[in-house]
Design an enzyme around this catalytic site. Structure first.
Site, PDB file in Angstrom:
ATOM      1  CG  HIS A  61      18.429  17.566   1.077  1.00 39.40           C
ATOM      2  ND1 HIS A  61      19.700  17.485   1.616  1.00 39.40           N
ATOM      3  CD2 HIS A  61      17.599  16.963   1.996  1.00 39.40           C
ATOM      4  CE1 HIS A  61      19.650  16.865   2.776  1.00 39.40           C
ATOM      5  NE2 HIS A  61      18.389  16.548   3.028  1.00 39.40           N
ATOM      6  CG  ASP A  65      18.703  17.606   8.718  1.00 37.19           C
ATOM      7  OD1 ASP A  65      18.030  17.849   7.706  1.00 37.19           O
ATOM      8  OD2 ASP A  65      19.279  16.507   8.889  1.00 37.19           O
TER       9      ASP A  65
END
Length: 306
Positions: A61, A65
């Site tokens: 996704h 991060d």
């Protein structure tokens, strides 16, 4: 064989001793990078692996991060004189997001090919490797998110007696053994004429940023290795895990107990989780073959020999 290196095990923000999320696989001279959090390049350099043969980059996704290290990685790949195309795959919006990040990496010596995942389950092959399959499957996060399963097929044993009995020329044996169909003036020869039934292959599953869901159990069933999110090890963080759609250590262990992989590595730790190993006893009581992975953990998955 498949080489596996968990480059970064951190979630949310990097720490001095923990890079953000990234996994690299190597097979037959090709590389697959899964996610590219901040610090991925440094982790790759510490490991001693080259960024040049990264042929596929997969994104679970688009939270920062998991993708913030991409522009620098692309520039480094270009500086390593890569010219072959790179395939990128991830949820819808991939091309828009990557091209936005490329404002600071506008000129690359290689083409980027995009595969935007739109189905709950999709399968494609590692380019140039018809026996290496990549399965993408939706998981349960607060944005569209996928897990990935990697399967390497293994053909049956070559049966020389069958080849001789059918009068197949010796010079064709090695090509048939490699799975090639051969047409000659004498006729067509196919691999099934000389190979036994398929043998057990290899399977690796990677899933992070999700609540427990049956899709992980389905794809991790019988895997050689499951790399699974364990954002929180502390017992008092269960409610926080539910609220932000992440998993606790023990929830990951219950998935592993259902799926029965040979081994599970935990990853994607919260920055508050300083020493994950301290919380592993309850995990191993549920699924004994569990490891609190650290950055750089590496293994080589190899075919079983009988």
């Amino acid at each position: 064989m498949i080489d596996v290196c968990l480059l970064g095990t951190g979630g949310m923000m990097p720490l001095p001793y923990r890079y953000l999320t990234s996994l690299m696989l190597r097979y037959n001279g090709k590389g697959i990078l899964v996610d590219c959090g901040e610090g991925t390049q440094v982790a790759l350099r510490k490991k001693g692996w080259s960024p040049k043969p990264v042929d596929v980059i997969l994104f679970t996704h688009y939270h920062a991060d998991h993708i913030s290290g991409l522009p620098g990685m692309l520039l480094t790949m270009g500086n390593a004189e890569r010219t072959e195309p790179v395939l990128m795959a991830g949820p819808k919006g991939l091309s828009r997001i990557v091209n936005s990040l490329r404002v600071i990496a506008p000129e690359l010596p290689f083409e980027i090919q995009f595969l935007e995942l739109s189905e709950r389950e999709q399968t494609f092959d590692l380019p140039g490797e018809k026996d290496f399959h990549i399965h993408a499957f939706r998981v349960s996060h607060n944005v569209p998110c996928y897990g990935f399963a990697f399967e390497l097929d293994r053909a049956g044993r070559f049966d020389a007696a069958r080849a001789q009995a059918q009068g197949i020329p010796l010079k064709l044996w090695s090509r048939l053994q490699k799975g090639e169909t051969i047409e000659t003036e004498e006729g067509t020869y196919t691999p099934d004429m000389v190979l036994g039934p398929p043998r057990k292959g290899l399977k690796l599953v990677y899933s992070t940023d999700t609540r427990p869901c049956e899709s992980i159990v389905k794809y991790a069933s019988g895997a050689d290795l499951l790399i699974c999110e364990g954002m929180y090890g502390e017992p008092d963080k269960a409610e926080k895990a539910r609220e932000h759609k992440h998993m606790t250590f023990t929830e990951a262990a219950r998935i592993a107990r259902k799926a029965a992989p040979k081994q599970m590595w935990l990853t994607h730790y919260s920055p508050s989780l300083i020493r994950p190993e301290e919380y592993m006893d309850p995990v191993r009581s549920i699924f004994p073959e569990s490891i609190a992975a650290r950055d750089g953990r590496t293994t080589t998955l190899a075919f079983e020999e009988k």
